[in-house]
Design a protein around this motif. Structure first.
Motif, PDB file in Angstrom:
ATOM      1  N   SER A  96       0.854  -1.183   0.000  1.00 39.76           N
ATOM      2  CA  SER A  96       0.000   0.000   0.000  1.00 39.76           C
ATOM      3  C   SER A  96       0.891   1.234   0.000  1.00 39.76           C
ATOM      4  CB  SER A  96      -0.914  -0.012   1.230  1.00 39.76           C
ATOM      5  OG  SER A  96      -1.788   1.083   1.222  1.00 39.76           O
ATOM      6  N   ILE A  97       0.633   2.144  -0.942  1.00 36.29           N
ATOM      7  CA  ILE A  97       1.530   3.282  -1.113  1.00 36.29           C
ATOM      8  C   ILE A  97       0.756   4.458  -1.696  1.00 36.29           C
ATOM      9  CG2 ILE A  97       2.232   2.509  -3.431  1.00 36.29           C
ATOM     10  CD1 ILE A  97       5.073   3.529  -2.770  1.00 36.29           C
ATOM     11  N   PRO A  98       1.012   5.677  -1.238  1.00 31.83           N
ATOM     12  CA  PRO A  98       0.344   6.839  -1.837  1.00 31.83           C
ATOM     13  C   PRO A  98       0.721   6.987  -3.314  1.00 31.83           C
ATOM     14  CG  PRO A  98       1.325   7.415   0.267  1.00 31.83           C
ATOM     15  CD  PRO A  98       1.839   6.052  -0.087  1.00 31.83           C
ATOM     16  N   PHE A  99      -0.164   7.613  -4.086  1.00 29.56           N
ATOM     17  CA  PHE A  99       0.031   7.734  -5.529  1.00 29.56           C
ATOM     18  C   PHE A  99       1.391   8.330  -5.877  1.00 29.56           C
ATOM     19  CE2 PHE A  99      -4.675   7.958  -5.187  1.00 29.56           C
ATOM     20  CZ  PHE A  99      -4.985   6.877  -5.987  1.00 29.56           C
ATOM     21  N   MET A 100       1.753   9.423  -5.209  1.00 29.61           N
ATOM     22  CA  MET A 100       2.986  10.119  -5.561  1.00 29.61           C
ATOM     23  C   MET A 100       4.203   9.253  -5.289  1.00 29.61           C
ATOM     24  SD  MET A 100       4.034  12.940  -6.828  1.00 29.61           S
ATOM     25  CE  MET A 100       5.708  12.873  -7.399  1.00 29.61           C
ATOM     26  N   ARG A 101       4.247   8.616  -4.130  1.00 34.02           N
ATOM     27  CA  ARG A 101       5.377   7.743  -3.808  1.00 34.02           C
ATOM     28  C   ARG A 101       5.488   6.627  -4.841  1.00 34.02           C
ATOM     29  NH1 ARG A 101       8.787   9.942   0.061  1.00 34.02           N
ATOM     30  NH2 ARG A 101       7.639  10.519   1.930  1.00 34.02           N
ATOM     31  N   GLY A 102       4.346   6.014  -5.153  1.00 36.85           N
ATOM     32  CA  GLY A 102       4.357   4.899  -6.089  1.00 36.85           C
ATOM     33  C   GLY A 102       4.853   5.268  -7.456  1.00 36.85           C
ATOM     34  N   SER A 103       4.594   6.516  -7.875  1.00 35.35           N
ATOM     35  CA  SER A 103       4.947   6.922  -9.240  1.00 35.35           C
ATOM     36  C   SER A 103       6.445   6.881  -9.501  1.00 35.35           C
ATOM     37  CB  SER A 103       4.408   8.331  -9.521  1.00 35.35           C
ATOM     38  OG  SER A 103       5.112   9.312  -8.770  1.00 35.35           O
ATOM     39  N   LEU A 125      -1.057  -1.299  -4.258  1.00 33.12           N
ATOM     40  CA  LEU A 125      -2.339  -0.722  -3.865  1.00 33.12           C
ATOM     41  C   LEU A 125      -2.112   0.774  -3.709  1.00 33.12           C
ATOM     42  CD1 LEU A 125      -3.203  -3.399  -1.150  1.00 33.12           C
ATOM     43  CD2 LEU A 125      -3.931  -3.383  -3.537  1.00 33.12           C
ATOM     44  N   GLU A 126      -2.240   1.493  -4.811  1.00 37.13           N
ATOM     45  CA  GLU A 126      -1.967   2.925  -4.801  1.00 37.13           C
ATOM     46  C   GLU A 126      -3.217   3.662  -4.322  1.00 37.13           C
ATOM     47  OE1 GLU A 126       1.094   4.063  -8.130  1.00 37.13           O
ATOM     48  OE2 GLU A 126      -0.396   2.698  -8.970  1.00 37.13           O
ATOM     49  N   GLU A 127      -3.064   4.381  -3.225  1.00 36.14           N
ATOM     50  CA  GLU A 127      -4.196   5.017  -2.571  1.00 36.14           C
ATOM     51  C   GLU A 127      -3.817   6.423  -2.139  1.00 36.14           C
ATOM     52  OE1 GLU A 127      -6.924   3.279  -2.369  1.00 36.14           O
ATOM     53  OE2 GLU A 127      -6.257   1.189  -2.524  1.00 36.14           O
ATOM     54  N   SER A 128      -4.822   7.183  -1.730  1.00 35.59           N
ATOM     55  CA  SER A 128      -4.516   8.442  -1.064  1.00 35.59           C
ATOM     56  C   SER A 128      -3.878   8.110   0.285  1.00 35.59           C
ATOM     57  CB  SER A 128      -5.788   9.266  -0.851  1.00 35.59           C
ATOM     58  OG  SER A 128      -6.630   8.649   0.101  1.00 35.59           O
ATOM     59  N   ARG A 199      -0.580  33.426  -1.902  1.00 41.74           N
ATOM     60  CA  ARG A 199      -1.473  32.267  -1.785  1.00 41.74           C
ATOM     61  C   ARG A 199      -0.627  31.032  -1.493  1.00 41.74           C
ATOM     62  NH1 ARG A 199      -6.444  31.107  -3.813  1.00 41.74           N
ATOM     63  NH2 ARG A 199      -6.410  33.054  -5.013  1.00 41.74           N
ATOM     64  N   PHE A 200      -1.128  30.167  -0.595  1.00 38.12           N
ATOM     65  CA  PHE A 200      -0.462  28.898  -0.316  1.00 38.12           C
ATOM     66  C   PHE A 200      -1.324  27.756  -0.830  1.00 38.12           C
ATOM     67  CE2 PHE A 200       2.266  31.446   2.165  1.00 38.12           C
ATOM     68  CZ  PHE A 200       3.418  30.703   2.424  1.00 38.12           C
ATOM     69  N   ILE A 201      -0.691  26.814  -1.491  1.00 40.45           N
ATOM     70  CA  ILE A 201      -1.380  25.633  -2.019  1.00 40.45           C
ATOM     71  C   ILE A 201      -1.055  24.481  -1.082  1.00 40.45           C
ATOM     72  CG2 ILE A 201      -1.714  24.158  -4.041  1.00 40.45           C
ATOM     73  CD1 ILE A 201      -0.172  26.572  -5.543  1.00 40.45           C
ATOM     74  N   LEU A 202      -2.040  24.042  -0.309  1.00 39.97           N
ATOM     75  CA  LEU A 202      -1.811  23.102   0.778  1.00 39.97           C
ATOM     76  C   LEU A 202      -2.626  21.831   0.586  1.00 39.97           C
ATOM     77  CD1 LEU A 202      -2.129  25.598   3.770  1.00 39.97           C
ATOM     78  CD2 LEU A 202      -0.038  24.920   2.569  1.00 39.97           C
ATOM     79  N   HIS A 203      -2.166  20.776   1.243  1.00 44.44           N
ATOM     80  CA  HIS A 203      -2.973  19.566   1.318  1.00 44.44           C
ATOM     81  C   HIS A 203      -4.002  19.698   2.438  1.00 44.44           C
ATOM     82  CE1 HIS A 203       0.520  17.338  -0.775  1.00 44.44           C
ATOM     83  NE2 HIS A 203      -0.373  17.745  -1.643  1.00 44.44           N
ATOM     84  N   PHE A 204      -4.992  18.835   2.422  1.00 45.01           N
ATOM     85  CA  PHE A 204      -6.089  18.931   3.379  1.00 45.01           C
ATOM     86  C   PHE A 204      -5.618  18.526   4.782  1.00 45.01           C
ATOM     87  CE2 PHE A 204      -8.354  18.955  -0.593  1.00 45.01           C
ATOM     88  CZ  PHE A 204      -9.470  19.755  -0.343  1.00 45.01           C
ATOM     89  N   ASN A 232      -3.433  16.378  -4.256  1.00 38.35           N
ATOM     90  CA  ASN A 232      -2.428  15.864  -5.175  1.00 38.35           C
ATOM     91  C   ASN A 232      -1.157  16.702  -5.112  1.00 38.35           C
ATOM     92  OD1 ASN A 232      -0.987  15.535  -7.822  1.00 38.35           O
ATOM     93  ND2 ASN A 232      -2.616  14.041  -8.132  1.00 38.35           N
ATOM     94  N   ILE A 233      -0.025  16.053  -4.843  1.00 36.22           N
ATOM     95  CA  ILE A 233       1.252  16.765  -4.745  1.00 36.22           C
ATOM     96  C   ILE A 233       1.636  17.401  -6.070  1.00 36.22           C
ATOM     97  CG2 ILE A 233       3.743  16.458  -4.382  1.00 36.22           C
ATOM     98  CD1 ILE A 233       3.035  14.299  -2.333  1.00 36.22           C
ATOM     99  N   GLU A 234       1.467  16.656  -7.154  1.00 32.16           N
ATOM    100  CA  GLU A 234       1.841  17.192  -8.464  1.00 32.16           C
ATOM    101  C   GLU A 234       1.000  18.408  -8.823  1.00 32.16           C
ATOM    102  OE1 GLU A 234       3.562  13.992 -11.409  1.00 32.16           O
ATOM    103  OE2 GLU A 234       1.730  13.225 -10.476  1.00 32.16           O
ATOM    104  N   THR A 235      -0.284  18.390  -8.453  1.00 38.36           N
ATOM    105  CA  THR A 235      -1.132  19.556  -8.709  1.00 38.36           C
ATOM    106  C   THR A 235      -0.588  20.782  -7.998  1.00 38.36           C
ATOM    107  OG1 THR A 235      -3.110  18.187  -8.989  1.00 38.36           O
ATOM    108  CG2 THR A 235      -3.463  20.507  -8.476  1.00 38.36           C
ATOM    109  N   ALA A 236      -0.200  20.608  -6.733  1.00 40.71           N
ATOM    110  CA  ALA A 236       0.338  21.729  -5.958  1.00 40.71           C
ATOM    111  C   ALA A 236       1.601  22.289  -6.604  1.00 40.71           C
ATOM    112  CB  ALA A 236       0.630  21.282  -4.527  1.00 40.71           C
TER     113      ALA A 236
END
Length: 302
Positions: A96-103, A125-128, A199-204, A232-236
């Motif tokens: 199990s791994i977050p999307f960004m790490r898995g990429s 298992l790529e998940e948030s 402006r800061f672009i942050l995760h939830f 999404n890290i890439e979006t930020a």
């Protein structure tokens, strides 16, 4: 009680409907429906209450599933022990791994792992990041590669790396020349308050990286002027590259991401901020050799 009983009941409970459970089990919906009907007759009690298309566990069903999960864990423990004794090189490893790490970790790790254990099937298992930990607790994954969460972790874990958390600033920002050499970091440090109007672009807040950002703000007594949230890290980072705002990124992501109009990265004035990247697994589990190998490869890559 049979192993298939447990697996099918768990799938229906997790999915909430017979149709989605059948899809996850790669069988037809009528076949699953008939199996559950025959199973309940064989057991002598109802496992589910059906409300429309939704299936909910009865009280006995809840007890059945709780006992079943323990049985699945006992089976897992036996297989792990057998792997140690026999040096078994055939099996399955669910990561199990977050999307960004898995990429970026999967392309570096899995080919090397496959050379050593060609007959071990790796299931990603790529998940948030929010649900990565849950996959271990409910028995759906063997290990999780994740950031150390803010809350107490009811899992065993090993630290892979302590990663510095950095400020990502658009390359055209007027303050980028105000960075100062920082002997405690590979990156220049900068005063966070220079960006009080940005402006800061942050995760939830339910994401570990979002919690880290809030802790940094609190330590520096800083309140961002405007905030945009993304999971999404890439979006930020992509938004930062357009000049839309400031974001946070850890140093491992920086080394693996490809940038166009690359941001400038800064350490924080004062002491640098770090987050631990960990590999987590069920408490008390004795890891078989092939899982230990994958953990070692992960350490090499990061």
């Amino acid at each position: 009680m049979e192993m298939k009983d447990i697996e099918y009941v768990k799938a229906i409970n997790d999915c909430g409907s017979l149709t989605r459970a059948a899809e996850s089990l790669y069988i037809s919906q009528p076949s699953l429906s008939m199996y559950i009907k025959n199973m309940q007759a064989r057991l002598g009690f109802p496992v589910f209450n059906q409300i429309g298309k939704k299936y909910e566990l009865t009280f006995l069903g809840e007890r059945f599933l709780a006992a079943g999960i323990e049985i699945l864990r006992m089976r897992e423990n036996f297989y792990d022990e057998a792997a140690h004794i026999l040096d078994n090189k055939i099996g399955r490893l669910r990561v199990s791994i977050p999307f960004m790490r898995g990429s970026y970790l999967a392309p570096d790790i899995l080919p090397k792992f496959n050379e050593i254990y060609p007959n071990i099937e790796v299931e990603l298992l790529e998940e948030s990041s929010k649900v990565v930990e849950e996959k271990i607790n409910n028995g759906e994954a063997d290990i999780a590669i994740m950031n150390m969460p803010h809350h107490a972790l009811n899992l065993d874990y090993e630290i892979i790396k302590s990663e510095e958390i950095l400020l990502a600033v658009p390359s055209g920002h007027p303050c980028i020349n105000q960075g100062k050499p920082n002997p405690k970091s590979s990156y220049p440090s900068i005063d966070l308050h220079l960006f009080k109007m940005d402006r800061f672009i942050l995760h939830f807040p339910d994401q570990r990286t979002g919690q880290i950002a809030e802790a940094i703000f609190a330590e520096h007594n800083f309140v961002p002027n405007k905030v945009t949230h993304t999971r999404n890290i890439e979006t930020a980072v992509n938004l930062t590259m357009t000049g839309y705002g400031i974001s946070f990124l850890n140093e491992t992501h920086i080394r693996h991401l490809k940038f166009g109009n690359a941001p400038r990265f800064f350490s924080f004035e004062g002491k640098p901020h770090y987050a631990d990247m960990i590999v987590a697994y069920r408490k008390g589990r004795k890891l078989p050799p092939y899982i230990r190998t994958l953990i070692d490869l992960c350490r090499e890559v990061v």
